[in-house]
Design a protein around this motif. Structure first.
Motif, short mmCIF file in Angstrom:
data_model
loop_
_atom_site.label_atom_id
_atom_site.label_comp_id
_atom_site.label_asym_id
_atom_site.label_seq_id
_atom_site.Cartn_x
_atom_site.Cartn_y
_atom_site.Cartn_z
N ALA A 134 0.37 -1.39 -0.03
CA ALA A 134 -0.08 0.07 -0.17
C ALA A 134 0.90 0.96 0.65
CB ALA A 134 -1.40 -0.07 1.63
N VAL A 135 2.04 1.10 0.52
CA VAL A 135 2.94 2.17 0.42
C VAL A 135 3.16 2.51 -0.94
CG1 VAL A 135 4.96 2.96 1.20
CG2 VAL A 135 3.16 2.10 2.83
N LEU A 136 3.66 1.38 -1.72
CA LEU A 136 4.51 2.13 -2.72
C LEU A 136 2.76 1.45 -3.60
CD1 LEU A 136 6.65 -1.37 -2.26
CD2 LEU A 136 7.64 1.28 -3.08
N MET A 137 2.45 1.10 -3.40
CA MET A 137 0.76 1.40 -4.26
C MET A 137 1.47 0.86 -5.69
SD MET A 137 -0.02 4.91 -4.52
CE MET A 137 1.47 6.24 -5.06
N ASP A 138 1.88 -0.83 -5.67
CA ASP A 138 2.25 -1.31 -6.18
C ASP A 138 1.38 -2.46 -7.21
OD1 ASP A 138 2.54 -2.87 -4.53
OD2 ASP A 138 4.60 -3.73 -5.15
N ARG A 139 -0.61 -1.96 -6.28
CA ARG A 139 -1.19 -2.91 -6.78
C ARG A 139 -2.26 -2.79 -7.31
NH1 ARG A 139 -0.88 -7.84 -1.68
NH2 ARG A 139 1.11 -8.14 -1.82
N ILE A 140 -2.06 -0.73 -7.01
CA ILE A 140 -2.96 -0.57 -7.64
C ILE A 140 -3.53 -0.61 -9.09
CG2 ILE A 140 -3.65 2.76 -8.01
CD1 ILE A 140 -2.86 2.52 -5.82
N PRO A 141 -4.90 -1.26 -9.90
CA PRO A 141 -4.38 -1.39 -11.33
C PRO A 141 -4.04 0.29 -12.11
CG PRO A 141 -6.90 -1.26 -10.13
CD PRO A 141 -5.36 -1.25 -9.16
N HIS A 142 -2.86 -0.18 -12.94
CA HIS A 142 -2.93 1.41 -14.28
C HIS A 142 -4.55 1.67 -14.99
CE1 HIS A 142 1.24 1.36 -13.54
NE2 HIS A 142 1.02 0.35 -13.34
N ILE A 143 -4.58 2.73 -15.35
CA ILE A 143 -5.91 2.93 -16.12
C ILE A 143 -5.90 3.92 -17.29
CG2 ILE A 143 -8.21 4.76 -16.21
CD1 ILE A 143 -7.71 5.20 -13.26
N LYS A 145 -3.73 2.74 -20.91
CA LYS A 145 -2.87 2.53 -21.38
C LYS A 145 -0.94 3.26 -20.99
CE LYS A 145 -4.77 1.80 -26.28
NZ LYS A 145 -4.49 2.02 -27.63
N LEU A 146 -0.56 1.90 -21.19
CA LEU A 146 0.86 2.31 -20.39
C LEU A 146 1.95 2.95 -21.57
CD1 LEU A 146 1.45 -1.56 -19.04
CD2 LEU A 146 0.97 0.72 -18.16
N ARG A 147 1.64 3.57 -21.46
CA ARG A 147 3.19 4.95 -21.97
C ARG A 147 3.80 5.89 -21.41
NH1 ARG A 147 -1.06 7.55 -26.05
NH2 ARG A 147 -2.17 6.14 -26.77
N GLY A 148 5.22 5.76 -21.57
CA GLY A 148 6.71 6.29 -21.01
C GLY A 148 6.66 5.55 -19.65
N PRO A 149 7.93 6.16 -19.22
CA PRO A 149 8.26 5.10 -18.66
C PRO A 149 7.31 4.86 -16.95
CG PRO A 149 9.17 7.60 -17.57
CD PRO A 149 8.02 7.42 -19.27
N ASP A 150 7.65 3.70 -16.79
CA ASP A 150 7.38 3.58 -15.05
C ASP A 150 7.59 4.74 -14.13
OD1 ASP A 150 6.09 1.89 -13.94
OD2 ASP A 150 7.12 -0.16 -13.42
#
Length: 285
Positions: A134-143, A145-150
């Motif tokens: 939850a601190v990293l927010m790595d499990r929040i789904p992306h809304i 299209k994935l574009r640009g750097p992570d």
């Protein structure tokens, strides 16, 4: 032989051994002594811990970088609040602004090789991982299209454990009676040592004489200034008879002068015949 009897026994899930603590890891947080590292993420650490009563737990603690981010601290607190209350056996609050937030999840059954011990450890580790995620927010789904750097947090490179405090305990709510007693004893000890130092200094220097005596200054009423000025004898004068012969230098001369009382007397000068002036005025008489 039935099917149940022919089924082989399933061994209990093996509890993974924690990695040793590093020098920068805190030895203790709150009432829990840390025993080893279970996992490390940019958001923080999972530790295997045990309190003084022998109860085991998993401690989730923020890293140095995430603990300095107010938004990350808020996400950590919100994630801890979503864990069932009966699983949280210890935590610190957001009032400790200078310390890293942590939460102890348990109770974990002691490692005795049984399945219950492995299950309790797995449940505690899963909740601890969810808190750090939850601190990293790595499990929040992306809304979209994935574009640009992570996406990456600016503090992810600061992965050392956050600040912690062993002593004194957070002031003043967390102080127990034993803590108050320890503080009182420390203050009394400091006072006794200060008094002993003052007593030793007084015993060492009470009979020591003054190195430089004080100057003797007479009172103003008795001060007398004496000035001595050497004089030279007057040159030889002509005889008062008018003969023009000077007074012999080898014979003493006498002079008559009126005295303050109106009488005349003779005052011998006793000037040496050599004509030299004595250096000491007292030798002239």
């Amino acid at each position: 032989m039935t099917a149940t009897e022919s089924r082989p026994a399933v061994p209990a899930q093996e509890v993974p051994t924690a990695l040793p603590l590093q020098p920068e890891d805190p030895p203790r947080v709150g009432d829990f002594w840390l025993r080893g590292r279970l996992s490390v993420t940019p958001a923080g650490f999972l530790y295997a811990a045990r309190n003084e009563d022998g109860k085991h737990a998993v401690v989730a603690m923020m890293a140095e970088g995430s603990a300095d981010d107010a938004a990350a601290r808020e996400r950590f607190q919100r994630a801890v609040d979503q864990v069932p209350a009966d699983l949280i056996v210890g935590r610190n609050t957001e009032d400790d602004d200078d310390l890293a937030l942590w939460a102890a999840i348990g109770p974990v059954v002691a490692d005795n090789g049984s399945s219950s011990s492995a299950d309790s450890r797995a449940i505690a580790e899963r909740h601890g991982g969810e808190i750090l995620s939850a601190v990293l927010m790595d499990r929040i789904p992306h809304i979209g299209k994935l574009r640009g750097p992570d996406f990456r947090h600016y503090w992810e490179s600061r992965r050392r454990p956050g600040l912690f405090r062993l002593w004194p305990l957070p002031w003043p709510a967390a102080l127990k009676s034993a803590s108050w007693l320890a503080i009182l004893l420390s203050l009394v000890t400091m006072l006794v040592l200060m008094l002993a130092a003052l007593l030793i200094a007084w015993l060492l220097f009470k009979d020591k004489p003054n190195v430089d005596p004080e100057p003797l200054i007479p009172p103003p009423s008795s001060t007398v200034t004496v000035t001595i000025t050497p004089t030279t004898p007057p040159p030889a004068s002509p005889s008062p008879t008018g003969t023009g012969s000077p007074t012999p230098s080898g014979s003493p001369t006498t002079s008559s002068s009126p005295t303050p009382g109106g009488t005349e007397g003779t005052i011998p000068t006793n000037v040496p015949s050599s004509g030299t002036v004595p250096t000491n005025p007292a030798d002239r008489y």
